[in-house]
Scaffold this motif. Structure first.
Motif, mmCIF file in Angstrom:
data_model
loop_
_atom_site.group_PDB
_atom_site.id
_atom_site.type_symbol
_atom_site.label_atom_id
_atom_site.label_comp_id
_atom_site.label_asym_id
_atom_site.label_seq_id
_atom_site.Cartn_x
_atom_site.Cartn_y
_atom_site.Cartn_z
ATOM 1 N N GLU A 206 42.709 48.084 38.825
ATOM 2 C CA GLU A 206 43.466 47.568 37.678
ATOM 3 C C GLU A 206 43.645 46.059 37.787
ATOM 4 O O GLU A 206 43.508 45.325 36.804
ATOM 5 C CB GLU A 206 44.829 48.265 37.618
ATOM 6 N N LEU A 207 43.955 45.586 39.002
ATOM 7 C CA LEU A 207 44.111 44.147 39.199
ATOM 8 C C LEU A 207 42.787 43.415 38.987
ATOM 9 O O LEU A 207 42.748 42.350 38.368
ATOM 10 C CB LEU A 207 44.638 43.865 40.615
ATOM 11 N N HIS A 208 41.709 44.012 39.497
ATOM 12 C CA HIS A 208 40.416 43.344 39.406
ATOM 13 C C HIS A 208 39.840 43.403 37.998
ATOM 14 O O HIS A 208 39.406 42.396 37.439
ATOM 15 C CB HIS A 208 39.426 43.976 40.399
ATOM 16 N N ASP A 209 39.857 44.621 37.425
ATOM 17 C CA ASP A 209 39.163 44.806 36.149
ATOM 18 C C ASP A 209 39.975 44.344 34.948
ATOM 19 O O ASP A 209 39.396 43.982 33.918
ATOM 20 C CB ASP A 209 38.808 46.287 35.954
ATOM 21 N N ASN A 210 41.287 44.356 35.065
ATOM 22 C CA ASN A 210 42.126 44.007 33.914
ATOM 23 C C ASN A 210 42.758 42.637 34.102
ATOM 24 O O ASN A 210 42.434 41.666 33.404
ATOM 25 C CB ASN A 210 43.185 45.075 33.706
ATOM 26 N N VAL A 211 43.670 42.529 35.078
ATOM 27 C CA VAL A 211 44.416 41.282 35.252
ATOM 28 C C VAL A 211 43.475 40.130 35.596
ATOM 29 O O VAL A 211 43.581 39.030 35.022
ATOM 30 C CB VAL A 211 45.490 41.449 36.340
ATOM 31 N N ASN A 212 42.555 40.369 36.496
ATOM 32 C CA ASN A 212 41.636 39.302 36.892
ATOM 33 C C ASN A 212 40.793 38.831 35.713
ATOM 34 O O ASN A 212 40.560 37.627 35.534
ATOM 35 C CB ASN A 212 40.742 39.793 38.031
ATOM 36 N N GLN A 213 40.351 39.768 34.888
ATOM 37 C CA GLN A 213 39.546 39.400 33.726
ATOM 38 C C GLN A 213 40.358 38.612 32.700
ATOM 39 O O GLN A 213 39.872 37.667 32.087
ATOM 40 C CB GLN A 213 38.953 40.653 33.082
ATOM 41 N N LEU A 214 41.618 39.018 32.522
ATOM 42 C CA LEU A 214 42.487 38.284 31.593
ATOM 43 C C LEU A 214 42.672 36.836 32.059
ATOM 44 O O LEU A 214 42.607 35.890 31.254
ATOM 45 C CB LEU A 214 43.849 38.972 31.494
ATOM 46 N N LEU A 215 42.905 36.672 33.371
ATOM 47 C CA LEU A 215 43.111 35.325 33.900
ATOM 48 C C LEU A 215 41.823 34.498 33.820
ATOM 49 O O LEU A 215 41.868 33.285 33.551
ATOM 50 C CB LEU A 215 43.609 35.395 35.349
#
Length: 356
Positions: A168-177
């Protein structure tokens, strides 16, 4: 002993020896049929020293039956009072051989006094509880295996949960940032008219912050019992006494609760809730006993009732018990449940104060 008394002695349903009150021999003066049958002996043992007939099993290096029985008989000699021994392992020889069978006994030694108060003899009574002890041990070993399997399954689940959070951190939050960074870089390069790009980047940063907050809330949740476990337990048990009229006997000894990890507190409180609910719904108990202590960086919880109990073979795998064991396993703890029809139920829980 008259023939009439001998007939009565032989007809008794219990297993009895009559022993001379003389240490260390404790010579056998009499044996009834029930005792002879359960120990596979006969009248030939009469007149012989007790421990010549029943020595310790030489194949068991920790055998202590002779020592414990001697201590009990000496207690009777010294006090003139009955002495009830805890269950003992005291192996017996197969007739005509040096092969020993594992046996467990519940012994009682009873003084027989003369009219002047002096000791005439000692009645040694035993109950063969081998089958019950071995069955209980088998259930305990299966329980331990089941607990280990559950612990392994829970750890696998935890690993999967960690992987999901990582994804979730890699695929979602990281992509958003990353997208926010691209918009902000575009805005920096554009100069005049960069405001729409900066606004879009700002919106993506806000969305990433919101996603991180959601993950954090799912991982860290401070409940009432996490803040003050003892107070939460007191409220719960007071409610039980008020609503169900069950007498609750509690002994709670906790140190500074800051030493106990918050998630451990929650797991323990949920286990108490589950078992208290079981007692209220099913046990028909009049008394509920709860002990909670903190020793050597472990929390030890015992919940016991005097209700109707149940057959462990039929009801030990219910959803409630599985839930308790799962909660304990997640915290690297263990749960042992024991019960028998008419003998109430006991749940013993051991949890580390911290998983670190």
């Amino acid at each position: 002993m008259s023939n009439e008394l001998l007939n009565i002695f032989d007809s008794l349903p219990g297993c009895y020896l009559v022993l001379a009150p003389e240490a260390p021999a404790f010579t056998i003066l009499g044996v009834n049929k029930a005792y002879a049958a359960v120990t596979r002996t006969g009248e030939e043992i009469i007149g012989r020293p007790l421990f010549d007939v029943f020595p310790d099993n030489p194949g068991n290096p920790v055998a202590d039956g002779v020592k414990n029985l001697t201590a009990s008989l000496m207690t009777v000699l010294q006090t003139g009072r009955k002495h009830v021994m805890p269950i003992q392992r005291y192996d017996t020889r197969q007739p005509g051989s040096d092969v020993y069978d594992i046996r467990y006994w519940k012994p009682v030694n009873i003084p027989v006094l003369r009219a002047d108060g002096t000791l005439q003899c000692i009645i040694h009574s035993v109950e063969d509880v081998t089958e019950a002890v071995l069955l209980r041990r088998d259930l305990y070993e299966k329980e331990c295996i089941s607990q280990q399997q559950l612990t392994d399954a829970v750890r696998t689940t935890q690993e999967l949960e960690r992987m999901e959070i990582s994804q979730e951190l890699h695929d979602n939050v990281n992509q958003l940032l990353n997208m926010a960074r691209l918009y902000l870089e575009l805005g920096l390069r554009t100069g005049t008219g960069a405001e729409p790009h900066i606004q879009e980047g700002h919106a993506l940063v806000q969305k990433a912050i919101e996603e991180v907050r959601k993950i954090s809330e799912a991982l860290v949740h401070s409940s009432e019992e996490e803040q003050n476990l003892e107070a939460a337990l007191e409220v719960l048990l007071d409610q039980v006494m008020e609503v169900k009229k069950i007498n609750v006997v509690k002994q709670i000894e906790l140190p500074d609760e800051a030493l106990i990890e918050s998630k451990v507190k929650t797991a323990l409180f949920r286990i108490v809730q589950e078992q208290v609910a079981n007692v209220v719904k099913h046990s028909e108990a009049k008394n509920l006993f709860i002990e909670l202590s903190f020793r050597e960086r472990e929390l030890e919880l015992t919940i016991r009732d005097d209700g109707r109990g149940f057959d462990m073979g039929q009801h030990s795998k219910g959803m409630g018990f599985r839930s308790m064991k799962s909660r304990a396993a997640i915290m690297d703890g263990r749960v042992l449940i024991t019960s028998a029809p008419g003998d109430g139920c006991q749940v013993r829980v051991v949890l580390p104060a911290s998983r670190s």
